[in-house]
Enzyme design. Structure first.
Site, short mmCIF file in Angstrom:
data_model
loop_
_atom_site.label_atom_id
_atom_site.label_comp_id
_atom_site.label_asym_id
_atom_site.label_seq_id
_atom_site.Cartn_x
_atom_site.Cartn_y
_atom_site.Cartn_z
N SER A 163 -10.00 -2.95 4.54
CA SER A 163 -10.01 -2.98 3.02
C SER A 163 -11.33 -1.94 2.70
O SER A 163 -11.36 -0.95 3.19
CB SER A 163 -10.19 -4.35 2.41
OG SER A 163 -9.94 -4.40 1.12
N ASP A 258 1.62 -4.62 0.70
CA ASP A 258 0.29 -4.31 0.16
C ASP A 258 0.16 -3.37 -0.93
O ASP A 258 0.89 -2.06 -0.82
CB ASP A 258 -0.69 -4.04 1.28
CG ASP A 258 -2.11 -3.75 1.30
OD1 ASP A 258 -2.34 -3.85 -0.32
OD2 ASP A 258 -2.85 -3.67 1.97
N HIS A 288 -2.15 -7.98 2.05
CA HIS A 288 -3.46 -7.58 2.04
C HIS A 288 -4.35 -8.83 2.54
O HIS A 288 -4.20 -9.69 1.73
CB HIS A 288 -3.88 -6.80 0.80
CG HIS A 288 -5.13 -6.08 0.79
ND1 HIS A 288 -5.25 -4.84 1.12
CD2 HIS A 288 -6.48 -6.53 0.73
CE1 HIS A 288 -6.53 -4.32 1.38
NE2 HIS A 288 -7.28 -5.57 1.03
#
Length: 317
Positions: A163, A258, A288
């Site tokens: 991320s 995601d 995610h």
């Protein structure tokens, strides 16, 4: 793309109990909630050869230190000089820390056979952009300059992150390329954020009810980038960099459900077009954040092992 049944079970539980989402909390509550989730759903911690806390001085002494934690794999002999993986944790540049990622970094060290340095870069809103970017580059520069102290081989290193940490990996690779610095053997990018202002379809398809909601994305962006002029800075949105040639090979881990998935694919494509070797692994039906939740998702264990082996292969003598 349909949700994996286990991902659906997690989301049903989260939304059924009415757990507050990131944008519904203040930053301290959000950090506590993130840490609780990681501790509850991560696997058991595997043994490693050693764990050492490493204080890295910032560029200016008055700014204190960047804390990092160095993991050596279980198979490593005490005097072995190891290749190094820099790991930058996720959390939207606002949450996340070394303890939350302790198990993952132990796993990556053992799977790769490499040392792993987990970097506790500064967080927003206390330290907005480009604080995290500066810390990431300083951690890399200092560590390579002090390779003997750390017992690592400065000629063999890689970047990894999930991320926001994946974004820091891409940006650090770009900065080193721009400055003519040493080149990493691999960028290991786990669902990175590559385009803050993206309007690609996955941002709409998975806007709500898939864990990383649009409101939560906005919450992270606004805290990390309080000056909206910075939203188009390539160090925040690396897909806006002027050129992508001369970068290290990149391996992507993408979660199928995601909102950032199309942005990951777009960044992979610009790297390919620039002649960079790219490998993409997509985990269908995942959301995610799945990568660190190995107690809940079998796919997380698969992805972590894949990541560790890819790093080990890239950093082999």
């Amino acid at each position: 793309m349909a949700l994996d049944p286990q991902a659906k079970a997690l989301l049903d539980m989260v939304y059924r109990v009415g757990a507050p989402r990131f944008h519904e909390q203040d930053v301290h509550q959000a950090r506590h909630s993130f840490e609780k989730l990681q501790f509850a759903l991560r696997p058991e911690a595997p043994a490693v050869a050693s764990v050492t806390d490493v204080p890295i001085p910032r560029a200016h002494v008055r700014d204190g230190v960047i804390m990092a934690r160095l993991y050596r794999p279980l198979v490593a002999k005490p005097d072995a000089v190891l290749p190094l993986v820099f790991y930058f944790h996720g959390g939207g540049w606002c949450v996340g820390n070394i303890p939350s990622y302790d198990v993952l970094c132990r796993e990556l060290a053992n799977h790769s056979g490499c040392a792993v340095l987990s970097v506790d870069y500064c967080l927003a809103p206390e330290h907005p952009f480009p604080g995290a970017v500066d810390d990431a580059l300083q951690a890399v520069t200092w560590s390579l300059a002090n390779a003997v102290l750390l017992g690592i081989d400065a000629a063999r290193f890689a970047f990894a992150g999930d991320s926001a940490g994946g974004t820091l990996s891409t940006v650090t690779a770009l900065q080193l390329r721009n400055s003519g610095g040493p080149q990493a053997a691999l960028q290991m990018l786990i669902y990175p954020c590559t385009d803050i202002l993206s309007q690609r379809p996955s941002r709409r398809t998975y806007a709500n009810g898939y864990f990383l909601d649009t409101e939560s994305l906005a919450w992270f962006f606004e805290k990390y980038l309080p000056d909206t002029a910075d939203w188009t800075d390539w160090r925040a949105s690396p897909i806006l960099a002027k050129r992508f040639d001369g970068l290290p090979p990149a391996t992507f881990i993408i979660a199928g459900c995601d909102p950032l998935s199309d942005d990951c694919r777009a960044y992979a494509e610009v790297l390919r077009e620039a002649g960079v070797a790219v490998t993409v692994h997509e985990f269908e039906g995942m959301v995610h954040g799945f990568f660190t939740l190995g107690k809940f998702f079998r796919q997380a264990a698969e992805a972590v092992e894949l990541t560790g082996k890819a790093l080990g292969t890239a950093l082999a003598p």
